[in-house]
Write a protein that holds these residues in place. Structure first.
Motif: not given
Lengths: 537, 159
Positions: B19-20, B112-118
């Protein structure tokens, strides 16, 4: 709180000169452009300059007034700053090394600068006492050293050399002064000897535990060392600095198109290939001469002493540098042999020491017969043992491909470009290919490693052949690297990282079995098998 | 290097990685679109846009499909009692051995993106170097961090 101390009043002069020096390029450019003197000598110009000078003097005076330091029982406190007060506290036990430095201005005025280094934190964390008299600087240095030594006495005691006969109180003040005066002690045929310097005791009642000049580099040795050093890194740095500085001046000094004319004239007289060949030879000779001169400037008056349990180094012609550190702070030993030294069995020894100034490894001996290197190592870094060069396990023959391949491709590409660009004379660039091939083969021949007695040795060549000795406790991490094809062929590159240098030290494409032994040896959870491998090798 | 390492990154990391890369490629695409629009409007040449489009396709293939896949597949780690071993690489595979006694501290972080995928990143910091394990599930990363913190406390025995 103990008594407040100040810097030497010459701080004023040095600081003003430093500020004025910043204007020299501007003034020089203005002068070169040609000045209308009548206009320049108008009163307001002079008054302006005088006012500016006065501001500098006033500012320096305030700085000097506000600068104070206190030597407490367990720490040194340094306060400075006019608007923004800055207070720095350094505990004696935290001090890594204490260096007395003498930049050019300081040398002329016979004062010194004291630099107190602490681990980590970079330059920000270091304590500076910018201007002190020589005697004061040395007194504080030995005071700090003694205070720092109190905690590390066990270590220092162990490091105490067994030369019982060495002079009891060799004043380092006189030692440094002698070196600063450019004296060299005449040496006998050997590369080194123990010279004992006796001098009156230092003021302030600080006794030297033990101190003696272990060796000095005399003029003949210095010349030999300079001629064989091939320190092109130094040359490159110098030339880059010179170009950036001279860029502004060259256009002003030389008539327009000067170089174009010179080159055109000589081109007319000779065939193109000759020009290139002669040009190359001239550049190489020039680089060599420059490296010689720079080397002499940097290392003249080189001297190694032992002060108490510590190692003291000092050298430099224009800018005098001196370093003081404990042997246990030594992380690794590097032996480097330049192309011109290797055939004669000479090399230089450097020490990798933890310091905030991580750029440079410290020179322990700039020019030593390697068969005698172990004596020096025993004296200063007894934990290290050097290996005979032929004991190292070399990089296997099958690794040659990986040493040569990429570089030959690059050389071929350069040749193609040259031929495409210059036509027939460009064919001469094909000479590059055998040269690169020979260079890479010698790199391959030099690569190797050895694991022995709790110590790892890695050797490689870039231009100089360098052997890196490091003990297990000082290795911060170990890393191996290989491509798939290399894995199939049982080849692997090994690199280790020790404190005191920003980069890893590595040897490329070694035999997998050798590297695996080192890996097991370093691994703590595979320890037992590692020990076995160590014994068997 | 010698032993099999059992720790792997979480499968979701591959998604987050892609995604990144898609986002940065999307920006690239946007730039191409802007240029093409301008070119058509002002009658410039369209050749740069075509070249850039070709580069974009290549970059999509390489950076969003191939490289994440290979990197993910090759990444291994394992925490032993005395040391951390990490294996990673693309063309060259490297193994790093970090002794626990050299570890100064451990950090946990995630964007933020990493957090979205936990997901989270564990950074192991020594005096000289930092080693990162990027792309573990938050709970797993938390556990790893705590274990390293505990193991790193042990004093080195003298040699």
């Amino acid at each position: 709180m103990s008594e407040r101390r100040s810097l030497h009043p010459l701080y004023l002069l040095i600081s003003v000169i430093g500020a004025v020096r910043g204007f020299i390029p501007v003034v020089a450019i203005v002068l070169l452009r040609g000045v209308n003197w009548e206009e320049a000598l108008r009163w307001y110009w002079i008054a302006g300059a005088a006012a500016l000078l006065l501001v500098f003097v006033g500012f320096s005076y305030l700085q000097w007034r506000k600068f104070g330091f206190w030597l407490e029982e367990d720490r040194i406190v340094i306060r400075r700053g006019i608007l923004f007060r800055d207070e720095k506290t350094i505990y004696y036990t935290r001090i890594h090394s204490v260096n007395v430095e003498q930049p050019l201005m300081h040398r002329l005025l016979r004062v010194a600068k004291l630099k107190i280094e602490t681990p980590g934190g970079g330059k920000q964390a270091d304590g500076y006492l910018d201007v002190l008299s020589m005697a004061e600087a040395n007194r504080i240095k030995s005071l700090l050293r003694d205070k720092a030594g109190q905690t590390g006495t066990a270590q220092a005691g162990r490091m105490e050399p067994d030369r019982a006969g060495a002079g009891p109180a060799a004043g380092e003040a006189s030692g440094t002064a002698a070196a600063a005066g450019g004296h060299t002690v005449p040496e006998d045929a050997g590369a080194m000897r123990t010279a004992e310097v006796s001098a009156p005791q230092l003021p302030g009642g600080v006794m030297e535990k033990e101190s003696g000049v272990y060796f000095r580099l005399d003029t003949a040795k210095l010349l030999q060392a300079a001629a064989t050093s091939l320190n092109f890194g130094l040359v490159a740095a110098f030339v880059a600095g010179l170009i950036s500085f001279a860029d502004d001046f060259i256009d002003l000094l030389l008539p327009e198109h000067y170089w174009e004319h010179v080159v055109e004239d000589s081109m007319d007289l000779m065939p193109g290939s000759m020009v290139v060949a002669i040009g190359a030879i001239i550049i190489i000779l020039f680089a060599w001469l420059l490296s010689l001169v720079l080397y002499i400037v940097k290392y003249s008056g080189f001297e190694v002493r032992r002060e108490g349990g510590q190692i003291a180094l000092s050298y430099g012609l224009l800018e005098k540098k001196s370093f003081l550190f404990e042997p246990k702070k030594v992380q690794a030993v590097l032996i480097s042999e330049s192309l011109l030294r290797q055939p004669f069995g000479y090399g230089e020894i450097k020490l990798q020491v933890i310091s905030s100034d991580k750029q440079e490894q410290l020179m322990l001996h700039p020019f030593i017969k390697l068969s005698r290197a172990q004596e020096l190592i025993d004296e200063f870094v007894p934990q290290m043992k050097l290996h005979a060069a032929d004991k190292l396990a070399p990089s296997p023959r099958r690794a040659l491909l990986y040493y040569v391949r990429t570089y030959l491709l690059i050389a071929a590409a350069v040749c193609a470009v040259c031929i495409g660009w210059f036509g027939t004379p460009g064919v001469w660039s094909l000479l590059l290919i055998p040269l690169v091939f020979w260079w890479r083969v010698s790199c391959h021949r030099s690569a190797g490693m050895l694991l022995e007695g709790g110590q790892l040795a890695l050797r490689k060549r870039l231009l100089n052949r360098t052997t890196y000795y490091v003990r297990r406790p000082t290795i911060q991490r170990m890393k191996v690297r290989r491509s798939r094809a290399q894995r199939r062929k049982g080849l692997i590159s090994l690199s280790v990282h020790a404190l005191g240098s920003p980069i890893d030290y590595s040897a490329a494409c070694l035999d997998e079995a050798d590297v695996e032994a080192a890996w097991r040896w370093y691994s703590r959870s595979m320890r037992e098998s590692g020990r076995a491998a160590d014994l068997s090798s | 290097m010698v032993r099999e390492l059992n720790g792997r990154l979480h499968r979701d990391y591959l998604k987050a990685y892609r995604v990144t890369e898609l986002i940065s490629n999307g920006i690239f695409l946007l730039l191409i679109a802007v240029y093409s629009g301008l070119a058509i409007w002002l009658e410039w040449t369209l050749i740069p846009a075509w070249i850039a489009l070709g580069a974009l396709v290549l970059s999509l293939l390489l950076f969003t499909w191939l490289i994440p896949k290979v990197k993910y597949a090759r990444f291994r780690y394992e925490l032993f009692d005395d040391e951390l071993e990490i294996e990673s690489g693309l063309l060259f595979i490297s193994n790093v051995l970090v002794p626990m006694v050299r570890v100064q501290h451990v950090e946990l972080g995630s964007g933020p993106l990493m957090r979205k995928y936990d997901l989270a990143t564990v950074s192991v910091v020594t005096a000289a170097t930092t080693h990162r394990i990027v792309g573990l599930k938050r709970t797993e990363a938390e556990a790893l961090k705590r274990r390293i913190g505990m193991l790193a406390k042990v004093e080195e025995e003298h040699e």
